[in-house]
Design a protein around this motif. Structure first.
Motif, PDB file in Angstrom:
ATOM      1  N   LEU A 128       0.835  -1.209   0.000  1.00  0.00           N
ATOM      2  CA  LEU A 128       0.000   0.000   0.000  1.00  0.00           C
ATOM      3  C   LEU A 128       0.865   1.254   0.000  1.00  0.00           C
ATOM      4  N   GLU A 129       1.956   1.221   0.759  1.00  0.00           N
ATOM      5  CA  GLU A 129       2.866   2.376   0.799  1.00  0.00           C
ATOM      6  C   GLU A 129       3.497   2.608  -0.573  1.00  0.00           C
ATOM      7  N   LYS A 130       3.894   1.504  -1.231  1.00  0.00           N
ATOM      8  CA  LYS A 130       4.472   1.628  -2.579  1.00  0.00           C
ATOM      9  C   LYS A 130       3.445   2.187  -3.558  1.00  0.00           C
ATOM     10  N   ASN A 131       2.191   1.712  -3.452  1.00  0.00           N
ATOM     11  CA  ASN A 131       1.148   2.197  -4.364  1.00  0.00           C
ATOM     12  C   ASN A 131       0.900   3.689  -4.193  1.00  0.00           C
ATOM     13  N   VAL A 132       0.946   4.157  -2.942  1.00  0.00           N
ATOM     14  CA  VAL A 132       0.762   5.589  -2.699  1.00  0.00           C
ATOM     15  C   VAL A 132       1.905   6.387  -3.316  1.00  0.00           C
ATOM     16  N   ILE A 133       3.128   5.867  -3.151  1.00  0.00           N
ATOM     17  CA  ILE A 133       4.291   6.549  -3.741  1.00  0.00           C
ATOM     18  C   ILE A 133       4.184   6.558  -5.258  1.00  0.00           C
ATOM     19  N   PHE A 134       3.808   5.402  -5.833  1.00  0.00           N
ATOM     20  CA  PHE A 134       3.672   5.315  -7.293  1.00  0.00           C
ATOM     21  C   PHE A 134       2.584   6.261  -7.791  1.00  0.00           C
ATOM     22  N   ARG A 135       1.484   6.349  -7.040  1.00  0.00           N
ATOM     23  CA  ARG A 135       0.391   7.230  -7.453  1.00  0.00           C
ATOM     24  C   ARG A 135       0.837   8.689  -7.444  1.00  0.00           C
ATOM     25  N   THR A 136       1.570   9.062  -6.394  1.00  0.00           N
ATOM     26  CA  THR A 136       2.078  10.436  -6.307  1.00  0.00           C
ATOM     27  C   THR A 136       3.040  10.726  -7.451  1.00  0.00           C
ATOM     28  N   ASP A 137       3.957   9.771  -7.689  1.00  0.00           N
ATOM     29  CA  ASP A 137       4.909   9.950  -8.788  1.00  0.00           C
ATOM     30  C   ASP A 137       4.183  10.020 -10.131  1.00  0.00           C
ATOM     31  N   PHE A 138       3.156   9.181 -10.276  1.00  0.00           N
ATOM     32  CA  PHE A 138       2.403   9.170 -11.532  1.00  0.00           C
ATOM     33  C   PHE A 138       1.750  10.520 -11.792  1.00  0.00           C
ATOM     34  N   ILE A 300      12.474   0.606 -15.266  1.00  0.00           N
ATOM     35  CA  ILE A 300      12.054   0.985 -16.620  1.00  0.00           C
ATOM     36  C   ILE A 300      10.637   0.529 -16.948  1.00  0.00           C
ATOM     37  N   PHE A 301      10.081  -0.386 -16.150  1.00  0.00           N
ATOM     38  CA  PHE A 301       8.717  -0.855 -16.401  1.00  0.00           C
ATOM     39  C   PHE A 301       7.679  -0.034 -15.635  1.00  0.00           C
ATOM     40  N   ARG A 302       8.136   0.985 -14.897  1.00  0.00           N
ATOM     41  CA  ARG A 302       7.199   1.849 -14.180  1.00  0.00           C
ATOM     42  C   ARG A 302       6.636   2.917 -15.117  1.00  0.00           C
ATOM     43  N   LYS A 303       5.469   3.420 -14.756  1.00  0.00           N
ATOM     44  CA  LYS A 303       4.837   4.469 -15.554  1.00  0.00           C
ATOM     45  C   LYS A 303       5.694   5.739 -15.539  1.00  0.00           C
ATOM     46  N   PHE A 304       5.926   6.296 -16.697  1.00  0.00           N
ATOM     47  CA  PHE A 304       6.616   7.569 -16.893  1.00  0.00           C
ATOM     48  C   PHE A 304       8.086   7.535 -16.500  1.00  0.00           C
ATOM     49  N   TYR A 305       8.590   6.362 -16.113  1.00  0.00           N
ATOM     50  CA  TYR A 305      10.008   6.330 -15.744  1.00  0.00           C
ATOM     51  C   TYR A 305      10.867   6.403 -16.997  1.00  0.00           C
ATOM     52  N   ARG A 306      11.879   7.295 -16.945  1.00  0.00           N
ATOM     53  CA  ARG A 306      12.842   7.399 -18.041  1.00  0.00           C
ATOM     54  C   ARG A 306      14.223   7.570 -17.444  1.00  0.00           C
TER      55      ARG A 306
END
Length: 351
Positions: A128-138, A300-306
């Motif tokens: 859940l903590e990772k999902n929140v971080i990913f959502r914020t980053d997204f 590299i498989f994350r959303k918007f990661y470059r």
């Protein structure tokens, strides 16, 4: 349920059963001791050889209830403490404190069931903590990626409104506006595709088709791109067939081939190979160019990661995220290896 999990559940049942049994033994012993004490003191008078049964029974019943209530009130905190710990941790998690972790005491913490409960809870909290971080980053990356082309379009539109431009400048600015508009359109399409795939629980539209022919067509669709960089496609495979969603897998090959062209060096080869066994079929796409750092292979498989070294290359960081989700939906997996200036993406799928 796995055999190990069954053992843990049985151990937990035996533990609580033992606690209840101990309470019963203690209560019976205390009540029996009190009855013996009362008889010896003459408070309970025997009638002949045996005590009077009715008064004795009522006395034992009342004493058992009173002593049981007192013992339960005093000792219930001990066996119920782990339950309260779990409830409190779940409440904190529900309130949005995703850094909450569950830890039992030294004594109970060694029990296999307690270890399993704490591990499962902590894994849930971490995800859940990772999902929140990913959502914020997204959200942050999404805003940035959309703001850049919009700013370019608005800026060049203002220049065109001035009217003191040459025809050559006008054509150049219109081309830039068109390019940025197409970039926005492609980004919106990719986001919609990714959202659709992520929310899809079961694979639909499955059919049996010629995988080799599909990959050859994808290479031809991108001919304009690889021919500009003088990249030579090497298709080292025969005819292979697969049962899958043809449209979705087409997006996988387009993205992987497009990446191989974008990040491959000019004048090199792009090698595509297909291998299969009785149960699975694998497709690999290899290019020669800049290597992917080891620490970036998962990112590299994350959303918007470059990766920073690729930031100047055209793209929006959604292609590989889409690829991974489509492969996951097909019960497959994707791996990447990168060394000696050669990068290989391998997709393994059930036939």
């Amino acid at each position: 349920m796995k055999p190990e999990e069954r053992k843990h559940r049985l151990a937990l049942t035996l533990l609580f059963s033992g606690i209840v049994f101990c309470f019963l033994i203690i209560t019976t012993a205390v009540v029996g001791g009190i009855i013996v004490f009362l008889i010896r003191r003459g408070i309970l008078s025997p009638n002949g050889e045996a005590p009077r049964s009715v008064p004795l029974f009522l006395t034992m019943m009342i004493a058992s209830i009173l002593i049981g209530v007192v013992l339960t009130a005093i000792t219930s905190r001990i066996p119920l403490k782990p339950v309260n710990d779990v409830i409190n941790a779940m409440n904190r998690l529900a309130a949005g404190d995703y850094r909450t972790r569950l830890h039992f005491g030294k004594l109970l913490g060694r029990h296999p069931t307690a270890v399993e409960v704490s591990r499962s809870f902590n894994n849930l909290a971490e995800e859940l903590e990772k999902n929140v971080i990913f959502r914020t980053d997204f959200i942050n990356n999404f805003s940035h990626e959309f703001k850049t082309p919009i700013t370019s379009i608005a800026g060049f539109a203002r220049l065109l409104k001035r009217g003191d431009l040459t025809e050559e400048q006008k054509a150049e600015y219109i081309d830039i506006i068109e390019k940025e508009a197409l970039r926005l359109s492609a980004m919106a399409t990719n986001i919609l595709t990714l959202t659709k795939v992520e929310n899809q629980a079961a694979l639909t539209g499955v059919s049996s088709y010629n995988l080799s022919e599909q990959i050859r067509n994808c290479v031809l669709l991108l001919e304009n791109k690889w021919s500009k960089k003088n990249i030579t496609p090497v298709l080292d495979f025969g005819e292979h067939y697969i049962s899958a969603n043809e449209e979705m897998l087409g997006q996988v090959w387009i993205n992987l081939i497009d990446n191989a062209v974008k990040y491959g060096d000019e004048g090199t080869e792009m090698i595509i190979d297909i291998a299969e066994n009785e149960k699975r079929i694998s497709v690999s796409v290899a290019d020669t160019g800049v290597e992917i750092p080891p620490e970036a292979k998962e990112k590299i498989f994350r959303k918007f990661y470059r990766e920073s070294k690729f930031s100047s290359t055209e793209g929006n960081g959604l292609g590989l995220a889409i690829v991974k989700e489509i492969v996951r939906l097909h019960n497959g997996d994707i791996t990447v290896s990168s060394s000696n200036r050669k990068t290989v993406f391998t997709v393994s799928l059930p036939k």
